[in-house]
Design a protein around this motif. Sequence first.
Motif, mmCIF file in Angstrom:
data_model
loop_
_atom_site.group_PDB
_atom_site.id
_atom_site.type_symbol
_atom_site.label_atom_id
_atom_site.label_comp_id
_atom_site.label_asym_id
_atom_site.label_seq_id
_atom_site.Cartn_x
_atom_site.Cartn_y
_atom_site.Cartn_z
ATOM 1 N N ARG A 267 45.489 34.998 45.387
ATOM 2 C CA ARG A 267 45.624 33.668 45.983
ATOM 3 C C ARG A 267 44.719 33.556 47.192
ATOM 4 N N ILE B 192 44.056 30.035 42.985
ATOM 5 C CA ILE B 192 44.360 31.391 42.530
ATOM 6 C C ILE B 192 43.174 31.830 41.675
ATOM 7 N N ARG C 234 44.989 38.941 34.035
ATOM 8 C CA ARG C 234 45.465 37.549 33.974
ATOM 9 C C ARG C 234 46.127 37.253 32.635
#
Lengths: 312, 234
Positions: free
Chosen positions: A223, A255, A261
């Motif tokens: 972030r 982000i 991910r």
Amino acid sequence: MSVSDKGALRVVRAGPLALLVDDGRFGVRHLGVTQGGAADWFSFRWANWLLGNALDAAALEIVIGGGLELEAEADSTLALMGADLDARLDDRALKPGATFTIRAGQRLVFRQPRNGLRAYLAVPGGLEAPQVLGSRSATPREQLGGLHGDGRTLQVDDKLAWNGRAVTGRPLPFDPAINMALSGNWLALVPGAQIGHFSGASLSRAFNLPWRVDDRADRMGVRLVGPKLHCRLGSMISEGIPLGAVQVPPDGQPIVLLNDRQTIGGYPRLGALTPLAAARLAQCLPGQEVRLVATAREHALRTHRRCLAAFR
Amino acid sequence: MVAQIELTAMDVLMVRLFDAIDEANMGWIVAADRALREAFGQELIDLVPSYTTLMLHYDALRLDHDEAIGRIQRVLERLEPADTGLGQCHEVPVWYDLSVGPDLTRVAERAGIAVDEVVRRHCGRDYYVFALGFAPGYSFMGLVEEALATPRLKTPRRRVAAGSVGIADRQTAIYPLTSPGGWNILGRTAFPLFEHARRGEPLLRPGDRVRFKSISREEFVRQGGDTTVLESAP
């Protein structure tokens, strides 16, 4: 000089996070399987290069250090690259960017970050581990890969083994202190299709004001804290997410998505960091200041090719 | 069909075919997935189909950007929707019970119907697999009938047990692995989604259809199901 080298390291203390990585898992994103792999691929490859390994040979990614302690079971030559985690070989300080000899019984300790966040420890021929979906990289959330194939991070008494041949005396072609993944605070971003949905004022702020790396940062994403960005698109239908995607949820704080991910997601994006910028961000500590700089795709690719050409 | 090609990253393009979720999209998405895989061959790194898009990661060191776009355009010009009737149809046995599906009550209350009726209706139609994502083998399916549509929990659970079957808005899914999650959980299945995904052979693929079947606790246990109670929504 080249020496045949069968060896092992035993984990004496596990530290907060160390995991086995290679280039990552590809050709499986459509199964919902994440990429994984070395978050700073640049330093990871140089670690292997130092030993004359295949550049994608499995190595250890050591995050923060935090007391990870390894004991050698045989004499060996290893390579350390990436972050300076105040590593000690018994009492001797080890700087990243070179190979070193470890003797049976000697202990290697990683203490705390002095520069960067992730160190890479390469071994002759690469670490032995089962291939899971084409890669040895551990992705703990998915229970895939790593030393035992089940995604676990390093645990006490794990044994890191290898059986390869190390090339020694191969100096880095650059000063490890100016490793591109560890220096500068500019993150190159290739603007994406949704950039036109951000307000002009938001774009001006995004590319002209500094961003602070938040402590909510891990291998999934980082972030950034700074000016609030406004996008006319609230949320979208979920679609594939590339490495380095800079997504902006409704709170207006970006982000940046990294190696672990999720494969699809529905927040609008400014674009995606270049692979080198993603590696750079993966080396940033919370609190560090970074800036986003828009870059053309062609330019990003030229820089990327130059980076890769250096490994020859 | 809107058919747009968008720059997504240095070496990634987004092929956007539609702008809304619709079961009728799936024939086109499945056809585009096959045709793009064939057109890119060795130069394809990853292709991620989703509800309305396919994200294409190509090997930019070997394939020029303009050539990549040209290949996509040629695929799109010739694209015919695949016959979704050819997708596999799966029956997924689910033990619907408040102990493993504590959000049955929430869904029932919102719909103004009994819990049994929620179960009957959840099992009452075929769902298309729209996309895989979130976790290995996690399949987003729909569409759930309007009356059962329930928004995600305000605060996600820290742990949703593997095999949990949930609803979010008009979608339904099965959690292959124990993970955090914000979907409304109705029950649990022993359907081995993760085991297949980790071998690279997912049980459910985009374009497949799924029908849930309500089973008893005994049957669920016989199938190897784990009866550990799921905590109520936080």
